[in-house]
Design a protein around this motif. Structure first.
Motif, PDB file in Angstrom:
ATOM      1  N   ILE A 123       7.326  -6.983  -7.144  1.00 38.38           N
ATOM      2  CA  ILE A 123       6.262  -6.359  -6.237  1.00 38.38           C
ATOM      3  C   ILE A 123       4.901  -6.137  -7.314  1.00 38.38           C
ATOM      4  CG2 ILE A 123       5.544  -4.290  -5.044  1.00 38.38           C
ATOM      5  CD1 ILE A 123       8.739  -3.760  -4.820  1.00 38.38           C
ATOM      6  N   VAL A 124       3.783  -6.105  -6.984  1.00 38.34           N
ATOM      7  CA  VAL A 124       2.657  -6.291  -7.594  1.00 38.34           C
ATOM      8  C   VAL A 124       1.678  -5.259  -6.926  1.00 38.34           C
ATOM      9  CG1 VAL A 124       0.705  -7.717  -8.388  1.00 38.34           C
ATOM     10  CG2 VAL A 124       2.889  -8.617  -7.995  1.00 38.34           C
ATOM     11  N   GLY A 125       1.189  -4.215  -7.836  1.00 32.89           N
ATOM     12  CA  GLY A 125       0.063  -3.523  -7.379  1.00 32.89           C
ATOM     13  C   GLY A 125      -1.401  -4.135  -7.681  1.00 32.89           C
ATOM     14  N   ILE A 126      -2.233  -4.378  -6.837  1.00 34.14           N
ATOM     15  CA  ILE A 126      -3.594  -5.012  -7.256  1.00 34.14           C
ATOM     16  C   ILE A 126      -4.500  -3.917  -7.375  1.00 34.14           C
ATOM     17  CG2 ILE A 126      -5.224  -6.968  -6.452  1.00 34.14           C
ATOM     18  CD1 ILE A 126      -2.382  -8.171  -6.856  1.00 34.14           C
ATOM     19  N   SER A 127      -5.357  -4.167  -8.145  1.00 36.03           N
ATOM     20  CA  SER A 127      -6.469  -2.978  -8.383  1.00 36.03           C
ATOM     21  C   SER A 127      -7.517  -3.370  -7.580  1.00 36.03           C
ATOM     22  CB  SER A 127      -6.964  -3.242  -9.868  1.00 36.03           C
ATOM     23  OG  SER A 127      -6.053  -2.883 -10.802  1.00 36.03           O
ATOM     24  N   THR A 128      -7.902  -2.154  -6.770  1.00 31.66           N
ATOM     25  CA  THR A 128      -8.949  -2.203  -5.765  1.00 31.66           C
ATOM     26  C   THR A 128     -10.251  -2.456  -6.423  1.00 31.66           C
ATOM     27  OG1 THR A 128      -9.216   0.065  -5.555  1.00 31.66           O
ATOM     28  CG2 THR A 128      -7.670  -0.883  -4.143  1.00 31.66           C
ATOM     29  N   ASP A 129     -11.141  -2.925  -5.592  1.00 31.89           N
ATOM     30  CA  ASP A 129     -12.550  -3.096  -6.309  1.00 31.89           C
ATOM     31  C   ASP A 129     -12.955  -1.718  -6.688  1.00 31.89           C
ATOM     32  OD1 ASP A 129     -12.479  -5.681  -5.687  1.00 31.89           O
ATOM     33  OD2 ASP A 129     -13.298  -5.585  -3.476  1.00 31.89           O
ATOM     34  N   VAL A 165       2.731  -7.121  -2.068  1.00 28.75           N
ATOM     35  CA  VAL A 165       1.449  -6.779  -2.732  1.00 28.75           C
ATOM     36  C   VAL A 165       1.190  -5.328  -2.030  1.00 28.75           C
ATOM     37  CG1 VAL A 165       0.944  -8.737  -3.665  1.00 28.75           C
ATOM     38  CG2 VAL A 165      -0.060  -7.801  -1.457  1.00 28.75           C
ATOM     39  N   PHE A 166       0.532  -4.467  -3.081  1.00 30.15           N
ATOM     40  CA  PHE A 166      -0.091  -3.180  -2.435  1.00 30.15           C
ATOM     41  C   PHE A 166      -1.185  -2.757  -3.232  1.00 30.15           C
ATOM     42  CE2 PHE A 166       3.090  -1.816  -5.468  1.00 30.15           C
ATOM     43  CZ  PHE A 166       2.475  -0.677  -5.951  1.00 30.15           C
ATOM     44  N   PRO A 167      -2.148  -1.907  -2.672  1.00 27.37           N
ATOM     45  CA  PRO A 167      -3.325  -1.602  -3.567  1.00 27.37           C
ATOM     46  C   PRO A 167      -3.094  -0.662  -4.667  1.00 27.37           C
ATOM     47  CG  PRO A 167      -3.592  -0.715  -1.360  1.00 27.37           C
ATOM     48  CD  PRO A 167      -2.433  -1.461  -1.277  1.00 27.37           C
ATOM     49  N   GLU A 168      -3.408  -0.934  -5.732  1.00 31.15           N
ATOM     50  CA  GLU A 168      -3.582  -0.079  -6.672  1.00 31.15           C
ATOM     51  C   GLU A 168      -4.978   0.704  -6.768  1.00 31.15           C
ATOM     52  OE1 GLU A 168      -2.960   0.180 -11.668  1.00 31.15           O
ATOM     53  OE2 GLU A 168      -4.094  -1.529 -10.828  1.00 31.15           O
ATOM     54  N   CYS A 169      -4.958   2.252  -6.607  1.00 30.71           N
ATOM     55  CA  CYS A 169      -6.091   3.105  -6.533  1.00 30.71           C
ATOM     56  C   CYS A 169      -6.416   3.745  -7.847  1.00 30.71           C
ATOM     57  CB  CYS A 169      -6.215   3.604  -5.148  1.00 30.71           C
ATOM     58  SG  CYS A 169      -5.779   2.842  -3.774  1.00 30.71           S
ATOM     59  N   CYS A 170      -5.484   4.106  -8.666  1.00 27.63           N
ATOM     60  CA  CYS A 170      -5.543   4.919  -9.729  1.00 27.63           C
ATOM     61  C   CYS A 170      -4.394   4.910 -10.574  1.00 27.63           C
ATOM     62  CB  CYS A 170      -5.803   6.440  -9.112  1.00 27.63           C
ATOM     63  SG  CYS A 170      -4.471   7.055  -8.507  1.00 27.63           S
ATOM     64  N   TRP A 171      -4.853   5.202 -11.891  1.00 26.39           N
ATOM     65  CA  TRP A 171      -3.801   5.160 -12.995  1.00 26.39           C
ATOM     66  C   TRP A 171      -2.585   5.926 -12.608  1.00 26.39           C
ATOM     67  CZ3 TRP A 171      -4.655   1.622 -16.368  1.00 26.39           C
ATOM     68  CH2 TRP A 171      -5.910   0.956 -16.691  1.00 26.39           C
ATOM     69  N   GLU A 172      -2.659   7.329 -12.168  1.00 24.34           N
ATOM     70  CA  GLU A 172      -1.795   8.106 -11.761  1.00 24.34           C
ATOM     71  C   GLU A 172      -0.528   7.790 -10.862  1.00 24.34           C
ATOM     72  OE1 GLU A 172      -5.262   9.659 -13.518  1.00 24.34           O
ATOM     73  OE2 GLU A 172      -5.085   8.680 -11.440  1.00 24.34           O
ATOM     74  N   GLN A 173      -0.916   6.696 -10.067  1.00 32.85           N
ATOM     75  CA  GLN A 173       0.052   6.263  -8.889  1.00 32.85           C
ATOM     76  C   GLN A 173       1.069   5.659  -9.345  1.00 32.85           C
ATOM     77  OE1 GLN A 173      -2.526   3.487  -6.905  1.00 32.85           O
ATOM     78  NE2 GLN A 173      -0.970   2.572  -6.323  1.00 32.85           N
ATOM     79  N   LYS A 174       1.171   5.098 -10.555  1.00 40.67           N
ATOM     80  CA  LYS A 174       2.235   4.404 -11.136  1.00 40.67           C
ATOM     81  C   LYS A 174       3.681   5.305 -10.956  1.00 40.67           C
ATOM     82  CE  LYS A 174      -0.412   1.237 -13.977  1.00 40.67           C
ATOM     83  NZ  LYS A 174      -1.592   1.554 -13.218  1.00 40.67           N
TER      84      LYS A 174
END
Length: 141
Positions: free
Chosen positions: A42-48, A78-87
């Motif tokens: 599973i891959v979190g892709i950093s949003t713009d 895949v899903f969006p990575e929106c912030c450092w804290e979500q991990k």
């Protein structure tokens, strides 16, 4: 006993994050090596927007980067990575066994080891998005 360990490996859920801008062989090698660690990658892709907060400017928009990564045969979701804290939340929500990043991040995510195994994989030598962007800039100056 060895058969059991192999079976356990096959069931593992692997999680990684990244921007994956200007998808290149280093990205492909990382995803291939991560997939070899378990059954599901599973891959979190950093949003713009998140990249902007990190001081990064991407060339390829989030939606396209997500489609490219998801299209590889190694990635299951895949899903969006929106912030450092979500991990931490993502690891629990996705029932992750292994959190993995490239070795340019060594030590940065060790605090997650209370939730899952944390590993850092070697980067592909002599290739990086940053270097590609520098070369492109020099070409057009």
């Amino acid at each position: 006993m060895q058969v059991k360990k192999k079976a356990e490996l096959c069931e593992k859920v692997i999680l990684t994050y990244g921007t994956f801008d200007l998808f290149h062989i280093g990205h492909l090698n990382l995803l291939r090596n991560l997939k070899a660690l378990g059954a599901r990658l599973i891959v979190g892709i950093s949003t713009d927007e998140f990249n902007s907060l990190k001081g990064k400017k991407t060339i390829i928009p989030y939606e396209q980067r997500a489609q490219i990564v998801e299209a590889t045969k190694f990635v299951d979701e895949v899903f969006p990575e929106c912030c450092w804290e979500q991990k931490r939340t993502d690891i629990t929500r996705l029932n992750v066994d292994i959190f993995a990043m490239g070795d340019d991040w060594i030590g940065k995510f060790d605090d997650l080891s209370d939730l899952c195994d944390v590993i850092y994989l070697p980067r592909t030598k002599d290739v990086s998005t940053t270097e590609i962007k520098k070369m492109m800039q020099q070409q057009f100056v």
